[in-house]
Write an enzyme that holds these catalytic residues in place. Structure first.
Site, PDB file in Angstrom:
ATOM      1  N   ASN A 256      -9.602   2.023   9.460  1.00  0.00           N
ATOM      2  CA  ASN A 256      -8.840   1.518  10.627  1.00  0.00           C
ATOM      3  C   ASN A 256      -9.412   2.261  11.954  1.00  0.00           C
ATOM      4  O   ASN A 256      -9.892   1.863  12.843  1.00  0.00           O
ATOM      5  CB  ASN A 256      -7.405   2.153  10.405  1.00  0.00           C
ATOM      6  CG  ASN A 256      -6.598   1.388  11.486  1.00  0.00           C
ATOM      7  OD1 ASN A 256      -4.981   1.473  11.274  1.00  0.00           O
ATOM      8  ND2 ASN A 256      -6.717   1.367  12.870  1.00  0.00           N
ATOM      9  N   THR A 257      -9.053   3.679  11.881  1.00  0.00           N
ATOM     10  CA  THR A 257      -9.471   4.638  13.076  1.00  0.00           C
ATOM     11  C   THR A 257     -10.948   4.221  13.480  1.00  0.00           C
ATOM     12  O   THR A 257     -11.327   4.543  14.873  1.00  0.00           O
ATOM     13  CB  THR A 257      -9.155   6.050  12.737  1.00  0.00           C
ATOM     14  OG1 THR A 257      -7.829   6.123  12.354  1.00  0.00           O
ATOM     15  CG2 THR A 257      -9.299   6.963  14.029  1.00  0.00           C
TER      16      THR A 257
ATOM     17  N   GLY B  71      -8.013   9.384   9.073  1.00  0.00           N
ATOM     18  CA  GLY B  71      -8.408   9.701  10.479  1.00  0.00           C
ATOM     19  C   GLY B  71      -9.518  10.925  10.672  1.00  0.00           C
ATOM     20  O   GLY B  71      -9.756  11.063  11.822  1.00  0.00           O
TER      21      GLY B  71
ATOM     22  N   LYS C  51       0.895  -1.063   0.021  1.00  0.00           N
ATOM     23  CA  LYS C  51       0.049   0.060  -0.163  1.00  0.00           C
ATOM     24  C   LYS C  51       0.765   1.194   0.150  1.00  0.00           C
ATOM     25  O   LYS C  51       1.521   1.611   0.883  1.00  0.00           O
ATOM     26  CB  LYS C  51      -1.027   0.061   1.260  1.00  0.00           C
ATOM     27  CG  LYS C  51      -2.058   1.337   1.238  1.00  0.00           C
ATOM     28  CD  LYS C  51      -2.323   1.456   2.601  1.00  0.00           C
ATOM     29  CE  LYS C  51      -3.167   2.942   2.624  1.00  0.00           C
ATOM     30  NZ  LYS C  51      -3.451   3.037   4.215  1.00  0.00           N
TER      31      LYS C  51
ATOM     32  N   GLY D 174     -10.665   7.971   5.839  1.00  0.00           N
ATOM     33  CA  GLY D 174     -11.664   8.963   6.046  1.00  0.00           C
ATOM     34  C   GLY D 174     -12.938   8.322   6.301  1.00  0.00           C
ATOM     35  O   GLY D 174     -14.098   9.100   6.704  1.00  0.00           O
TER      36      GLY D 174
END
Lengths: 65, 261
Positions: B205-206, B156, B95, B184
């Site tokens: 993720n976040t 994030g 990535k 996002g």
């Protein structure tokens, strides 16, 4: 000789990258290496000579997004 | 859905950072039934075992890994990091992040195209983290990328899909290129919206790691992805500006309001 490992000065006696990793205590841990900004594959560490003042980066697996 | 010839077990890709503990991370990966997990590289001093313990955990989860070049701000740095990641994680997947602007962590698309070319020539299978720009996408494909990862919003931020028009245009312009909306996405509904636009996968993720209950949120994202994917496959109706009665008007009773006929 003195080299820089992950931004810290280290005194090492070994002259090849593979031997330096052993001397520093990395043993068989899963790490990636770059010498003076250039990637050195694990398979070439035992042949790669390291000079006084070299800059060594040692990276390990880490969480990522 | 195949990425570089590899069939994914799930369209939900999950980042492994920011969890409060390895156990919480493992629970989230399982609840998400993630098809891919992303990983990274950082400095570790001799004797420290955090990296090795993390790698053992990831191996135990038995999910394909996608290493990243997070934090790289230049082509050479990103290329070297990718080479180091391949050595550690034993995969040609990368990535590719080349960050050009610190406040928004916006991709340096010029560096991204160059790094994609270099890495592709070196045998990597590149997943470039990019914007929704059509011209950049074209250049990335020409440089060798076979998968694109356009952002939904800054990393994030949790803002969802900032530019619906741009993402729809990107999807429509390259209908056969596997695309992952990365970055996002803050809520399950954002993931559903990405699939409803026709995107093939999402990377979260976040939004999971920082949820009050990460495993529950991971499950919610899994269900949201399934809903969006199924909805897109079912060919949604066209939007209209004016109301159209859904109940038939033919045979509607008249004069029931007491008015004089």
């Amino acid at each position: 000789m003195q080299i820089t490992v992950n931004d810290e000065l280290k005194e090492v006696h070994a002259r090849t990258l593979g031997a330096i990793l052993d001397e520093l205590g990395y043993g068989k841990t899963r790490v990636a290496t770059a010498l003076n900004g250039f990637f050195v594959p694990a398979t070439q560490r035992s042949l790669k000579t390291v000079d006084e003042g070299a800059v060594l980066e040692i990276l390990a697996p880490m969480q990522g997004g | 859905m195949k990425f570089y010839g590899t069939e994914l077990s799930s369209r939900l890709m999950l980042g492994t950072a920011q969890y409060d503990s390895p156990a919480i991370l493992a629970d989230a990966v399982k609840a998400a039934q993630a098809g891919v997990v992303t990983v990274s590289l950082r400095r570790e001093s001799a004797g420290a075992q955090a990296g090795q313990a993390f790698w053992s955990l990831i191996q135990s989860l038995d999910v394909p890994v996608l290493p990243n070049t997070a934090g790289c701000h230049g082509v050479r740095e990103a290329v070297t990091t990718a080479q180091m990641a391949r050595d550690v994680f034993d995969t040609n997947w990368i990535k590719l992040e080349v960050i050009g602007q610190g406040d928004l962590l916006q991709p340096d698309v010029f560096g991204l195209v160059e790094a994609t070319r270099i890495l592709t020539e070196d045998g990597f299978q590149v997943f470039p983290y990019t914007t929704e720009d059509l011209v950049v996408a074209e250049r990335l494909l020409r440089a060798g990328a076979e998968v694109l990862m356009p952002w939904g919003a800054p990393i994030g931020s949790g803002r969802g899909l900032n530019n619906l028009f741009g993402l729809r245009a990107l999807r429509g312009h390259f209908p056969d290129v596997p695309m992952v909306v990365d970055a996002g996405i803050g809520k399950p509904s954002h993931a559903t919206a990405a699939f409803e636009l026709g995107f093939d996968a999402v990377l979260i993720n976040t939004a999971v790691a920082k949820a009050g209950d990460p495993a529950q949120m991971a499950k919610a994202f899994r269900l949201a992805c399934e809903a969006g994917l199924a909805g897109y496959a079912a060919d949604p109706m066209e939007e209209r500006d004016m109301a159209v009665p859904s109940t038939p008007t033919l045979g509607l009773a008249r004069g029931l309001g007491g008015e004089t006929l």
